[in-house]
Every structure is written in C-alpha cells, then in structure tokens.
Design an enzyme around this catalytic site. Structure first.
Site, PDB file in Angstrom:
ATOM      1  N   VAL A  89      -6.250  50.272 -21.761  1.00  0.00           N
ATOM      2  CA  VAL A  89      -5.494  49.756 -22.907  1.00  0.00           C
ATOM      3  C   VAL A  89      -5.858  50.575 -24.139  1.00  0.00           C
ATOM      4  O   VAL A  89      -7.015  50.579 -24.573  1.00  0.00           O
ATOM      5  CB  VAL A  89      -5.809  48.274 -23.154  1.00  0.00           C
ATOM      6  CG1 VAL A  89      -5.044  47.756 -24.376  1.00  0.00           C
ATOM      7  CG2 VAL A  89      -5.450  47.446 -21.920  1.00  0.00           C
ATOM      8  N   THR A  90      -4.888  51.289 -24.687  1.00  0.00           N
ATOM      9  CA  THR A  90      -5.128  52.081 -25.898  1.00  0.00           C
ATOM     10  C   THR A  90      -3.908  52.032 -26.804  1.00  0.00           C
ATOM     11  O   THR A  90      -2.777  51.851 -26.345  1.00  0.00           O
ATOM     12  CB  THR A  90      -5.402  53.574 -25.587  1.00  0.00           C
ATOM     13  OG1 THR A  90      -4.181  54.228 -25.221  1.00  0.00           O
ATOM     14  CG2 THR A  90      -6.423  53.739 -24.474  1.00  0.00           C
ATOM     15  N   VAL A  91      -4.163  52.200 -28.091  1.00  0.00           N
ATOM     16  CA  VAL A  91      -3.108  52.458 -29.065  1.00  0.00           C
ATOM     17  C   VAL A  91      -3.593  53.632 -29.916  1.00  0.00           C
ATOM     18  O   VAL A  91      -4.683  53.575 -30.497  1.00  0.00           O
ATOM     19  CB  VAL A  91      -2.813  51.236 -29.955  1.00  0.00           C
ATOM     20  CG1 VAL A  91      -1.752  51.595 -30.994  1.00  0.00           C
ATOM     21  CG2 VAL A  91      -2.348  50.047 -29.114  1.00  0.00           C
ATOM     22  N   ARG A  98       1.166  47.917 -35.250  1.00  0.00           N
ATOM     23  CA  ARG A  98       2.619  47.864 -35.148  1.00  0.00           C
ATOM     24  C   ARG A  98       3.092  46.946 -34.017  1.00  0.00           C
ATOM     25  O   ARG A  98       4.249  46.988 -33.620  1.00  0.00           O
ATOM     26  CB  ARG A  98       3.195  49.272 -34.942  1.00  0.00           C
ATOM     27  CG  ARG A  98       2.811  50.245 -36.058  1.00  0.00           C
ATOM     28  CD  ARG A  98       3.577  51.540 -35.954  1.00  0.00           C
ATOM     29  NE  ARG A  98       3.064  52.533 -36.903  1.00  0.00           N
ATOM     30  CZ  ARG A  98       3.662  53.698 -37.147  1.00  0.00           C
ATOM     31  NH1 ARG A  98       4.785  54.018 -36.518  1.00  0.00           N
ATOM     32  NH2 ARG A  98       3.138  54.557 -38.010  1.00  0.00           N
ATOM     33  N   GLY A  99       2.172  46.162 -33.484  1.00  0.00           N
ATOM     34  CA  GLY A  99       2.541  45.205 -32.448  1.00  0.00           C
ATOM     35  C   GLY A  99       2.721  45.805 -31.071  1.00  0.00           C
ATOM     36  O   GLY A  99       3.277  45.144 -30.175  1.00  0.00           O
ATOM     37  N   LEU A 100       2.247  47.038 -30.847  1.00  0.00           N
ATOM     38  CA  LEU A 100       2.473  47.687 -29.554  1.00  0.00           C
ATOM     39  C   LEU A 100       1.668  47.028 -28.445  1.00  0.00           C
ATOM     40  O   LEU A 100       2.185  46.814 -27.335  1.00  0.00           O
ATOM     41  CB  LEU A 100       2.142  49.176 -29.645  1.00  0.00           C
ATOM     42  CG  LEU A 100       2.954  49.975 -30.672  1.00  0.00           C
ATOM     43  CD1 LEU A 100       2.579  51.455 -30.618  1.00  0.00           C
ATOM     44  CD2 LEU A 100       4.458  49.798 -30.426  1.00  0.00           C
ATOM     45  N   LEU A 101       0.397  46.704 -28.706  1.00  0.00           N
ATOM     46  CA  LEU A 101      -0.395  46.023 -27.689  1.00  0.00           C
ATOM     47  C   LEU A 101       0.210  44.663 -27.361  1.00  0.00           C
ATOM     48  O   LEU A 101       0.282  44.269 -26.189  1.00  0.00           O
ATOM     49  CB  LEU A 101      -1.845  45.860 -28.156  1.00  0.00           C
ATOM     50  CG  LEU A 101      -2.744  45.011 -27.238  1.00  0.00           C
ATOM     51  CD1 LEU A 101      -2.739  45.541 -25.810  1.00  0.00           C
ATOM     52  CD2 LEU A 101      -4.162  44.955 -27.790  1.00  0.00           C
ATOM     53  N   THR A 102       0.679  43.947 -28.376  1.00  0.00           N
ATOM     54  CA  THR A 102       1.288  42.635 -28.139  1.00  0.00           C
ATOM     55  C   THR A 102       2.495  42.750 -27.221  1.00  0.00           C
ATOM     56  O   THR A 102       2.678  41.941 -26.301  1.00  0.00           O
ATOM     57  CB  THR A 102       1.695  41.997 -29.477  1.00  0.00           C
ATOM     58  OG1 THR A 102       0.511  41.793 -30.268  1.00  0.00           O
ATOM     59  CG2 THR A 102       2.399  40.673 -29.270  1.00  0.00           C
ATOM     60  N   TYR A 130      -8.851  40.120 -27.758  1.00  0.00           N
ATOM     61  CA  TYR A 130      -8.100  39.526 -26.658  1.00  0.00           C
ATOM     62  C   TYR A 130      -7.995  38.006 -26.686  1.00  0.00           C
ATOM     63  O   TYR A 130      -7.202  37.439 -25.927  1.00  0.00           O
ATOM     64  CB  TYR A 130      -8.682  40.010 -25.326  1.00  0.00           C
ATOM     65  CG  TYR A 130      -8.460  41.493 -25.145  1.00  0.00           C
ATOM     66  CD1 TYR A 130      -7.214  41.978 -24.770  1.00  0.00           C
ATOM     67  CD2 TYR A 130      -9.471  42.413 -25.415  1.00  0.00           C
ATOM     68  CE1 TYR A 130      -6.985  43.342 -24.644  1.00  0.00           C
ATOM     69  CE2 TYR A 130      -9.250  43.771 -25.285  1.00  0.00           C
ATOM     70  CZ  TYR A 130      -8.007  44.237 -24.897  1.00  0.00           C
ATOM     71  OH  TYR A 130      -7.772  45.590 -24.787  1.00  0.00           O
ATOM     72  N   PHE A 420     -14.182  48.063 -14.832  1.00  0.00           N
ATOM     73  CA  PHE A 420     -12.931  48.565 -14.259  1.00  0.00           C
ATOM     74  C   PHE A 420     -11.966  48.910 -15.383  1.00  0.00           C
ATOM     75  O   PHE A 420     -12.189  48.571 -16.521  1.00  0.00           O
ATOM     76  CB  PHE A 420     -12.298  47.553 -13.304  1.00  0.00           C
ATOM     77  CG  PHE A 420     -12.028  46.184 -13.878  1.00  0.00           C
ATOM     78  CD1 PHE A 420     -10.835  45.918 -14.537  1.00  0.00           C
ATOM     79  CD2 PHE A 420     -12.966  45.166 -13.771  1.00  0.00           C
ATOM     80  CE1 PHE A 420     -10.567  44.646 -15.066  1.00  0.00           C
ATOM     81  CE2 PHE A 420     -12.711  43.898 -14.296  1.00  0.00           C
ATOM     82  CZ  PHE A 420     -11.517  43.646 -14.949  1.00  0.00           C
TER      83      PHE A 420
END
Length: 420
Positions: A89-91, A98-102, A130, A420
C-alpha cells in the site's frame, strides 16, 4: 489539509502490462531504488493475479498502489478463516491527501466481502492510518535482546538438547522441503498466525534473489527423539571483536516450534554458539516463553514492542462462529461500521463445549463498539473492560464488559509470526 477527490485520477485494477510501472510506484513509496531490476520484475510476475493489484493513475503514471492476496488466518481454537491479505500500500508523495487510499481500500474490501472472505488483514507501517477503515490492532509483538553471559547457562555445555532430540544445521533447500509442513502445524495451533505462500519460502531462503544486500543465513532444525522435525530457527551473526575478545550478536530472523521442548532447545542452542555474546530474538509474542527458558530470565530484556497484525472484520457472524469460547453466556453486540460492510446488531450465544452461535437480532444491545475494536476482541488479546474505561466501547448493560472478557479473552496472547 485533505484535498478534494480528483475524478481525473483513475483508480482501478492494473493490467499485466502495467505491472512494471506499478512496481516502480511501490519502490518509490517504500523509499527503495526507484527502478526495479529485471530480476525482480521476473521474480514477482508469477505473483500477479488479475483484479488483486490496484493502481491509481494520473495520466499514464501510477501514483498509488495496493495489492491483496488470498490468505488464511487462524482464529481462537484453531479453525482458519479465509482472509484478504493486504500489502504494497503506497501513495506517491506528490499525490497524498487526495483520497486515493480510501478509494483503493473501498474497492478491495468490497471485492473481498463479495468473495466471501471473513476478515481482511495487514501489517501497518504507521499506526494512525487504518483505524478509519475499520481495522483494529489484533496482535502485538515484542523483541528481546539476550545478554548471553548473564543467562546462567553453563558455558561448558555444547547446547545440545537434553531430551533425546538433536539440532542440525541444514541448507536452504532442506528448509524449503521441511519448513512448509512444520509451519502449517505451528500456524494452525496459533491464533493470529497466517498462511505462507510458496513465494514466501523462495524469497526467504534465497531461491529468488533480487535484493543485493541479501546474505544467506544459518538454518537450525530441531528433531525430536523419534526424528520428527519440531522446530526451525533462522539466524545470522555479525563479526565484532574488541581487544581480541568477541562481542558478536546473533540476530534471529524467525523461529517456529510445534512443541515447548523444541522451542527451548533452539533458544538454548542460540545462546551456546561460540563467540556469540548477544542474541536478538526477532519479533515474538508479548507473552513468549523465551525469558523463562533461561536460568536467569533477566538476561532477556525487552528492546522493542509494537502493534503488529491489524484485522478488519467483513463477516461478523462467521467470525464469531469460527472461534471457541472460554465459558458460557450471551451478549448482544451493536457493531458500528461506517463503511457498511459488517455493521449491525448481533446476538452471540457462547458455550465452551459447543462453540458460538451468532445471529442478527433486534434485542437491546449489551455493548456498543466499533468494528475495529471487535476485531481486537475477536482474537482474544484486548479487554472489553479496558476499552470501556477508555471510552471506546459503551456498556449498555452493567457487567457486559466483564462477561465479554470472560468469553472472549484467551489464556495465551494471539501472535502473528510473519510479515507480509
């Protein structure tokens, strides 16, 4: 400040042709060398599963990444549940807030629920992220540093087991043959443990190498008196001398054992290696037996402790029915889930003999709690009464927190041995 969503940034599953660009974004996010080698690309391609790799694209460039894979998680009592293992998981720093992970998380969790996964899991690089997606810290981990001269072990002894078993040094090929079956036995008996994919064994034994800093460790196998493999330790040591005296540290990468005898024998072996004056345990359960395998437990001091496996419930009924319980009783739980994946009101009827039955209900709630807090309670590590005191769980009926602890808490803490 959070920026408004950017509809022109496309969040979607990547194609296999986009895998190199996706992996470059992963490298940037984890502060690695920006361009992955061809060796790494070819080694990781077999892991590619269409639909399980998500990317956010600003034009043609991948600026955020997300990967999930099929996993099994061991519940209290030894049953396993299908899990959505989340990683990579990266941004990219240019596109934060900018809400990309969401958006990626929402896509993945919805797909996991549709597949029938009971939970989602991840190892959180940062604590605050998280919880807002319904995850809760369900296991913790501790590292000990052992001062070998203070252990009280007799330095004149070889470190060989005194129970009829033996310890042998083996090579990486042996580990790939012996390790998976041993790990499977261990993880099915350990609440909080997860399955290992074949690629895990290849990466961690050098069959696949793309990290130039990787060096081969030592592998020690414990065999019981009847020849059964019951333990495996993987470690490396440095070469540190002062004034003609050794000050070497053996660092344990991982150690698994299916019996206390194997675990004890491996720790004592590690403390008996010539020239090693310090042993770093690697990540262990917070209530690990390690210090008490030593005549002087004070020789093992805690040098790190942190949250480890985070769990997100996707199916409350199946999760609560998968585990065992320490007593008998009924609880009505009001589960809040702002993402609408697992919220609702549920009646848990628990029995030490018959396990748990969980059904949706309209009865008055005994406890009101967030889905992330229920995940921590589900694996047996957290205390409902403590969460009530902290204001994270609301007790709707006096004594409900105490009853929840009597039913849900475990005598040994859950533990996840694996990154992991």
């Amino acid at each position: 400040m959070t920026h408004p969503p950017h509809p022109d940034i496309d969040v979607r599953p990547i194609t296999e042709d986009e895998f190199p660009d996706w992996l470059r974004a992963v490298s940037a996010g984890f502060l690695r060398e920006p361009t992955p080698s061809e060796t790494e690309l070819e080694a990781r391609r077999p892991q590619f599963v269409p639909g399980r790799y998500l990317g956010a694209f600003d034009g043609a460039r991948c600026v955020a990444t997300f990967r999930s894979f099929a996993q099994e998680l061991t519940a209290v009592g030894g049953a396993t549940v299908p899990a959505d293992g989340i990683t990579a998981v990266t941004v990219t720093a240019t596109h934060r807030r900018r809400g990309l992970l969401t958006r990626m998380m929402a896509q993945d969790l919805a797909a996991a629920k549709d597949r029938g996964d009971v939970v989602a899991t991840l190892i959180a690089a940062e604590y605050p992220i998280y919880g807002r997606y319904g995850f809760g810290p369900a296991t913790w981990t501790t590292e000990w540093t052992i001062d070998v001269p203070r252990t009280g072990l007799d330095p004149r002894r070889s470190g060989a087991p005194d129970d009829g078993g033996r310890i042998d040094l083996v090579d990486s090929e042996d580990v790939r043959k012996l390790g998976p079956e041993l790990h499977d036995r261990v993880r099915r008996a350990q609440p909080g443990a997860v399955s290992r994919q074949e690629m895990w064994w290849r990466l961690n034994t050098g069959a696949v190498r793309f990290d130039p800093s990787w060096t081969e460790p030592h592998y020690a196998v414990y065999r019981s008196a009847n020849g059964e493999v019951e333990g495996l330790a993987v470690y490396q040591s440095d070469d540190n001398w002062h004034d003609k005296l050794p000050h070497n540290t053996a660092t344990v990468h991982w150690l698994i054992a299916s019996t206390p005898a194997a675990e004890r024998a491996l720790w004592r072996y590690l403390c008996s290696i010539d020239w090693v004056t310090q042993v770093k345990s690697g990540w262990r359960s917070p209530d690990d037996l390690l210090p008490f395998f030593l005549p002087n437990p004070r020789a093992a001091r805690v040098t790190a402790q942190a949250d480890f496996l985070w769990v997100r419930l996707l199916d409350v009924v199946r999760a609560l029915e998968a585990r065992t319980y320490a007593g008998e009783g009924q609880l009505v739980l009001e589960v809040n889930d702002r993402d609408g994946l697992a919220g609702g009101r549920y009646r848990l009827e628990a029995s030490e003999r018959d396990g748990g039955s969980c059904t949706p209900t309209t009865a008055d709630a005994d406890l009101t709690l967030d889905v992330g807090d229920l995940a921590a309670l589900w694996l047996g590590d957290e205390s409902a009464e403590r969460l009530v005191t902290l204001g994270r769980v609301r007790e709707e009926r006096a004594g409900a927190g105490k009853l929840a602890d009597a039913l849900l808490r475990t005598s040994r803490r859950p533990w996840c041995p694996d990154m992991f």
